[in-house]
Each structure stands twice: as C-alpha cells, then as structure tokens.
Design an enzyme around this catalytic site. Sequence first.
Site, PDB file in Angstrom:
ATOM      1  N   ASP A 158       0.857  -1.183   0.000  1.00  0.00           N
ATOM      2  CA  ASP A 158       0.000   0.000   0.000  1.00  0.00           C
ATOM      3  C   ASP A 158       0.897   1.238   0.000  1.00  0.00           C
ATOM      4  O   ASP A 158       1.596   1.506   0.981  1.00  0.00           O
ATOM      5  CB  ASP A 158      -0.891  -0.030   1.253  1.00  0.00           C
ATOM      6  CG  ASP A 158      -1.907   1.099   1.285  1.00  0.00           C
ATOM      7  OD1 ASP A 158      -1.725   2.100   0.566  1.00  0.00           O
ATOM      8  OD2 ASP A 158      -2.886   0.991   2.058  1.00  0.00           O
ATOM      9  N   HIS A 159       0.859   1.998  -1.090  1.00  0.00           N
ATOM     10  CA  HIS A 159       1.776   3.139  -1.233  1.00  0.00           C
ATOM     11  C   HIS A 159       1.416   4.314  -0.312  1.00  0.00           C
ATOM     12  O   HIS A 159       2.191   5.269  -0.189  1.00  0.00           O
ATOM     13  CB  HIS A 159       1.811   3.615  -2.685  1.00  0.00           C
ATOM     14  CG  HIS A 159       3.170   4.073  -3.117  1.00  0.00           C
ATOM     15  ND1 HIS A 159       4.097   4.618  -2.254  1.00  0.00           N
ATOM     16  CD2 HIS A 159       3.774   4.085  -4.343  1.00  0.00           C
ATOM     17  CE1 HIS A 159       5.186   4.945  -2.911  1.00  0.00           C
ATOM     18  NE2 HIS A 159       5.025   4.630  -4.183  1.00  0.00           N
TER      19      HIS A 159
END
Length: 437
Positions: A408-409
């Site tokens: 998850d950036h």
Amino acid sequence: MSEFKLPDVGEGLTEAEIVTWHVAVGDEITVNQTIVDIETAKSVVELPSPYAGTVSAIHVDEGATVPVGTPIIAIGASSADPDDAGDESQAEPKAERQSVLVGYGPRTGVSTRRRRRTGQADAATSQAEAEPETVAEVDPPSPTVSTEPRPVRALAKPPVRKLAKDHGIDLAAVPCDGPIVTRSDVEAFIEGRQQPAAVAAPATTGDVRIPVKGVRKMTAEAMVASAFTAPHVTEWVTLDVSATMALVERLKTDRAFADVKVSPTLVVARAVCLALRRTPEMNATWDEPAREIVVKADVNLGIAAATDRGLVVPNIPAAQTMSLHALAQALGELTATARAGRTQPAQMSGGTFTITNIGVFGVDAGTPILNPGESGILALGAIERRPWVDEDDLVVPRWVTTLALSFDHRVVDGEQGSRFLADVAAILRDPALALTF
C-alpha cells in the site's frame, strides 16, 4: 418448546447458509451437541444446541441462506423425561437454564455426536465415533412426531456434499466401497455419468451460472474494496534459492523436525518475519478515519489457502515470536484446518501481512492484491531448475524463483518496500544471513 435462532457467530455476521443438519425430527439432543453446519462469509462453522430435548421441527432446509435471527430449529421437552412429558410449560425454562453455547460457558462433557435411540452393532458404533464429521444414520420414526419413515441419507463430509450438490447429484445414488461417500466416489460418479452422453452425441453448450455466496462472496467484495481503496505497487525479484532448497532437504532429515512438514514456504515465512524487523512499516495498516498509520506490534502472518469453498487467509498470531519448528507446526495446523473447511472466523481476523504461494500451480509470478487492512503481501512463484550465471560467469543449473511484493503506497514508500523485498531475497539466497537480522 424452544426456538433456536441463527446466531451471529462473530465478525458482524448478517446471514449464513445451512450446509448440513446433524439431527432430524424426533431426535433427542443434549446441550452443546453439534446440530448443524453453517457456512458464513468466511468459513464453515459447527453450531451447538443451547437446549436439551427432542427435535420437534427443522425450519430451514440444507442449502438455504437465511438472515441472522431466523428460527432454524424447534426443540421440545425430552420424551425420555417423564416429569416434562406433556407439559410444555416446563420445557422452555429448563432449556433456558441450559442455554450454553460452546466457547461461552461450561461444557457438560457430553459427546458431540447425536444420541442413538436404537441398538447398533459394535462395529457401527466404532465407525460413527471414528468419523465425527459425517452425517448421522437413519433412526426409526418417532411415534410422537411422525409416522413416516425417514429417507436414508448417505454419509459424507460437508465439502463432498457441496461437490455433489453443485453437480445435481443425489449422494444416495453414488456407489462407495466404505461407510461414507468420498470425494473420489463423487468424481468417479460424475465421470461415469458424463461418458454415455459424450458417446451418444455432443452435449449442448450453454452458460453456467454459479451463485456467489459464502466465502467466495466475501472474497469478491474484499478484493474489490482493496483494489480500489489502497494504491497498489508491485515489485519483483528473481533469485537463486539453491541454498534454501538445500536447507529444506537437510531439515527434512533432522529428527527435531520429524513431526512437522518442512517446505520452502516455511523458510519464506521465517524470512518475512525477520525482514519485518528492519522494515516495520510493512507490518502496518492505514486508519482512514484517524488519518494515521498504525504499525502493529505483532506479525499476524496470513497464509492464503485455496479451498473448495474459495480463497481463505487464516493467520498465525505473533509469528515473529516462534521458533522455526513452532512456525512449521502452526503452518501445518493452519493448512489442515483450511483444507478441511473448518477455519473459524476468528482465525481470519487481525492479519497484518500475507504470503501466497502461487508456485504450487506452476506459476512464475503475479500481482497479488492486498488482504483488506494490510499493507503488504508476498507472492512466491514456482521454484524450478533453470540455467543461472554464477559469480564466475559460468552458466550452471540452479533452483530459481521469483518473488512479487505488493504494498500500500499510502503506508509504504518505494524505498521501504524495496528494502524489505531485498532482505527477504537475501535470506533465501543465503539462509545463514538470518543470524545477522
């Protein structure tokens, strides 16, 4: 008379499918006796009876999906209790006093198998005790409930019943050598049933509609929510894991690991736990309401498992605290429970990082989707012998695989994700490096 309503067994359950009844009208049952298997959005769960008495009615058929709170069975006073017979006013208070669900109060020590009301041969009794997951046998009709004989029900485990149901097969028509109908029996019957049609004429092709419910429905909703909520980034690394494969073979012959299964997944799981020490951001979650990143204290390591009912991701709590042997034992128990379709909702809650082994299907790599609430998932590709250029620029056969990491950036930057993946790869290239972590 007491009505037992479908309860919420956890995780905010709203509905469930009735999979298999273990009792029938006229049966005498005891408190905490397993009476029915239900399929929730995550697993198959055994429901115990909170009442003792005689089954007077079953309100919901197998295969039906009903909301939580729906009455599914009625239980009256025991026909064997002369004090309660004919006096319904005493039946319900007595049942209420014994309304104790498994896991929520003291057990009575009774068997979870339904009581036999007729004499049986010792061999039949032994077989019933040896197969706790099978459906019960035919009983004579209860004169107080019905004069119609009950139809014979074939013995089979819930996953086998579902396979038969999906193909429109009556289990009573399936030949079997043993006391219960097995998956191979059903598959053989399906093959035999299809052969005459293939010889006579080509079968008419058409669309097949498969109801989406239970585990598959939950998985579909969760994957859509994850894919369109968390900004996914995926990185790959291809590496020589010959040293890991040598370690696996060595541990298989070690007496200390004789009672557990040793596999590459075990070494990957240990490598992930070690790498998360140096990149704790990978073991975190995004709290949208608070707009905060929550770094988890424990690594609740999820292991994606393909089952007959769909994909499930049970997790091993506090996996980072376990020895390699303890981790192997936990992996074995987790896998066995998932394959049997008995993973409970609590076992699939609270995961912090997931491993999925797509290599068992011969797949080299893929782009895994995050398990909702988690910030990282690692896919292990097929481990195969391939030509590899070694440090002396020689082409030699080596064990090679590809790792794919999605993260998850919002939580993990590219530098953090890359460092984590590099650490896992380094340990798999040379397991001795684990001593330095």
